[in-house]
Design an enzyme around this catalytic site. Structure first.
Site, short mmCIF file in Angstrom:
data_model
loop_
_atom_site.label_atom_id
_atom_site.label_comp_id
_atom_site.label_asym_id
_atom_site.label_seq_id
_atom_site.Cartn_x
_atom_site.Cartn_y
_atom_site.Cartn_z
N SER A 164 1.23 -1.54 0.28
CA SER A 164 -0.26 -0.47 0.17
C SER A 164 0.61 1.20 0.04
O SER A 164 2.16 1.11 -0.90
CB SER A 164 -0.92 0.41 1.95
N ASP A 193 -7.01 -3.34 -8.31
CA ASP A 193 -6.46 -2.74 -6.71
C ASP A 193 -6.89 -1.10 -7.15
O ASP A 193 -6.25 -0.56 -8.68
CB ASP A 193 -5.55 -3.16 -6.69
N HIS A 215 -6.92 -4.83 -3.10
CA HIS A 215 -6.07 -4.27 -1.84
C HIS A 215 -5.82 -5.09 -0.99
O HIS A 215 -4.44 -4.92 -0.64
CB HIS A 215 -6.85 -2.65 -2.06
#
Length: 627
Positions: free
Chosen positions: A131, A193, A306
């Protein structure tokens, strides 16, 4: 038609390599631990002689950093230390929020101590992050790569990111290509994502949605059991708004590559799904693949995906890669490879995905074929170089005893002089094209380290740069722009200087008979005769400045300026004496009527007639002039 290899094949080799090593699993394992154990920080581990540094994806407890989405100069808004990224050009810009997060961690004592240990160990290091942590890992890698440029045998630096947002603009991507760092970065991106695509869109209209989404992600990522309950703070309507808003901008970017593109990908992108993965390293193809895969997703999948990287890393296995290799070998065609790749990342736009992967092929030849073609080109320009060598020899033997440099600087309008002038330009164009291809990743990654090209570029520089300097001062450019060393030196020579400094890997190929070899001041081999080419290609440019100092010192009335001029003159005198003593100059430097010989005589006379300086500058006039 001749089958052409591609960047996809090169990237597929990377995918196969990663699938057969523990690098990806180890990176992801530490990322998962850092998400739970080190929010707003990082963890380190050493496995198999490799140091892993994983930045937590949980970096902002309040959601979106207020600076995110805005590009700022890399050394601009935040107090980043001057010189932290010396290899990156002034036009490089990165996301302000991500830069702020990096800077906050970078200046902590814990991070500084860890980097000190890494630099001291000189072992391979992997920066990684999930991330937002992936963006901090990328900036950390860029910092360390920049720092290691000054080290002769730097350790390997690799960066793996998982679902990271993009971090910078096109000049950043171009600078990374120019430095040959693209292969140090591998960004894993899952099919749906949203975060890797997020910065294609303006963030202001969706700030509230993003705050809630990031809080939800961070809550899940920070859970020791990684409970997958994403988006619980977003209703179906908000998810749909977020998905379609970002999709619209990703589509617009993909359909109009190169226009209004604030954020540009760099390095290798590994697009992964439950069926496997495919690597792409062409920026335009990456953007299109980001769109094609995302477009087949949904408002829910763009959020859920994600948090699926642990599963995807497990799928990038030898079983999948061996199947791909076997099937490709069975048909032995590039088309089969593209088909398998598009199947493994099936997006619902299979034909468009195939076209996109085909587009990722290098325009023209593969890197190795390009290198072979350049070798042919090098042989074709050899006559131009040979004619300049003959010109130098004839100048050195001429009755006017001007030498190579001064003969060209004071040349007339003869056909011989004109031919040398044009040959100089043709050689410069060839070497500029070599650098251009290298910086566009159209040549093998180690091209600039190959002895053949390092030696050829060095010989070219020693032979031709004196002519470029002569032309610069003959045409009066120094009066318009300033002296050659600061304002006029072509960039190619600076690049060749760097190649030569980094020649350690193939020094064993050099020998005393090589006309390019340098016996520097620290060498154990002392020359028995003068070099065929002066071993500092900038010698004449430095002399031109020294001539100006000698002219100025006689008329200067300010004692402080006089002291500074004499200090500069003495420094050049010692430098030149060293070259002559070590026989690292060509005989043209010592020709009876050369600029250097005349300068030495002018300096001797100046010293004899300037005894009054001895009281102001003790010791200056006691120095001996080079005979």
């Amino acid at each position: 038609m001749e089958a052409e290899a591609s960047s996809f094949e090169t990237s597929e080799m990377l995918a196969r390599f990663l699938g057969s090593t523990p690098l990806l699993p180890e990176s992801w394992n530490l990322c998962g631990r850092s998400n739970v154990m080190a929010p707003q920080s990082f963890l380190t581990d050493e496995v198999g002689g490799v140091t892993y540094v994983a930045f937590s994806g949980v970096q902002s407890v309040d959601g979106l950093d207020p600076f995110c989405g805005n590009l700022v100069p890399l050394a601009g808004v935040f107090p980043v230390d001057a010189g932290m990224f010396p290899a990156l050009e002034d036009t490089v810009m990165v996301d302000a929020g991500l830069l702020h997060l990096f800077w906050t961690i970078f200046h902590t004592p814990v991070f500084q101590n860890q980097m000190f240990e890494i630099k001291k160990k000189q072992k391979p290091v992997v920066f990684t992050g999930h991330s937002i942590g992936g963006a901090i890992a990328a900036l950390s890698s860029l910092w360390l790569l920049s720092y290691l440029q000054s080290i002769s045998s730097p350790p390997t630096v690799i960066c793996f990111t998982f679902g990271s947002p993009m971090i910078g603009n096109e000049p950043l991507s171009r600078a990374i290509q120019r430095q040959r760092w693209g292969g140090n970065f591998c960004h894993l991106v899952s099919k749906f994502d949203i975060l890797p695509r997020l910065l294609f869109a303006p963030l202001a209209p969706i700030t509230t949605h993003l705050h809630n989404l990031l809080k939800s992600w961070h809550l899940t990522m920070n859970s020791p059991f990684f409970f997958q309950d994403p988006g619980n703070q977003l209703g179906d309507h908000e998810k749909s708004e977020l998905f379609h808003f970002v999709l619209g901008y990703v589509e617009a970017t993909a359909r109009s590559p190169g226009t209004n593109l604030s954020f540009v990908p760099f390095g290798n992108f590994m697009f992964c799904s439950s069926d496997g993965a495919v690597c792409v390293d062409d920026a335009t193809a990456i953007v299109r693949m980001l769109y094609l895969t995302f477009a087949s997703g949904s408002p829910s999948s763009c959020i859920d995906d994600h948090l699926e990287y642990e599963s995807y890393v497990g799928k990038i296995s030898l079983q999948f890669l061996n199947r791909t290799e076997e099937e490709i070998c069975e048909s032995n065609t590039y088309e089969a490879g593209v088909t398998l790749a598009s199947q493994s990342i099936s997006s619902g736009h299979d034909q468009m995905a195939k076209d996109c992967l085909k587009m990722a092929r290098r325009i023209g030849r593969t890197p190795n074929l390009n290198s072979a073609n350049l070798a042919i080109g090098l042989s074709k320009i050899t006559p131009f170089r040979a004619q300049i060598e003959w010109y130098k020899e004839s100048c050195d033997q001429s009755d006017d005893q001007l030498g190579y440099y001064d003969s060209f600087k004071l040349r007339g309008a003869s056909k011989r002089d004109f031919k040398v002038f044009m040959n100089r330009i043709k050689l410069g164009e060839f070497w500029n094209s070599v650098i251009d291809m290298l910086e566009k990743n159209q040549l093998p990654h180690d091209f600039h380290k190959r002895a053949k090209w390092v030696n050829a570029s060095q010989f070219y520089k020693l032979l031709v740069e004196p002519l470029d300097i002569a032309e610069y001062y003959r045409s009066g450019e120094h009066r318009k722009k300033g002296h050659y060393m600061k304002q006029g030196r072509p960039r190619r020579y600076k690049i060749f200087d760097k190649w030569w400094r980094e020649r350690e890997a193939f020094r064993e190929n050099d020998n005393d008979n090589n006309s390019v070899s340098i016996s520097g001041s620290g060498s154990n081999n002392r020359r028995s005769k003068f070099a065929s080419l002066t071993q500092d290609s900038c010698f004449w440019a430095k002399l031109e400045e020294a001539r100006e100092w000698v002219e100025k010192v006689s008329s200067e009335s300010d004692p402080r300026h006089v002291v500074a001029l004499w200090a500069s003159i003495e420094k050049f005198e010692q430098y030149a004496r060293g070259l002559v003593d070590r026989k690292e100059v060509s005989i043209d430097v010592l020709a009876k009527n050369s600029s250097y010989t005349i300068w030495v005589e002018e300096l001797r006379v100046l010293k004899l007639h300037s005894q009054h300086f001895s009281t102001q500058i003790p010791g200056i006039l006691d120095r001996k002039v080079v005979p």
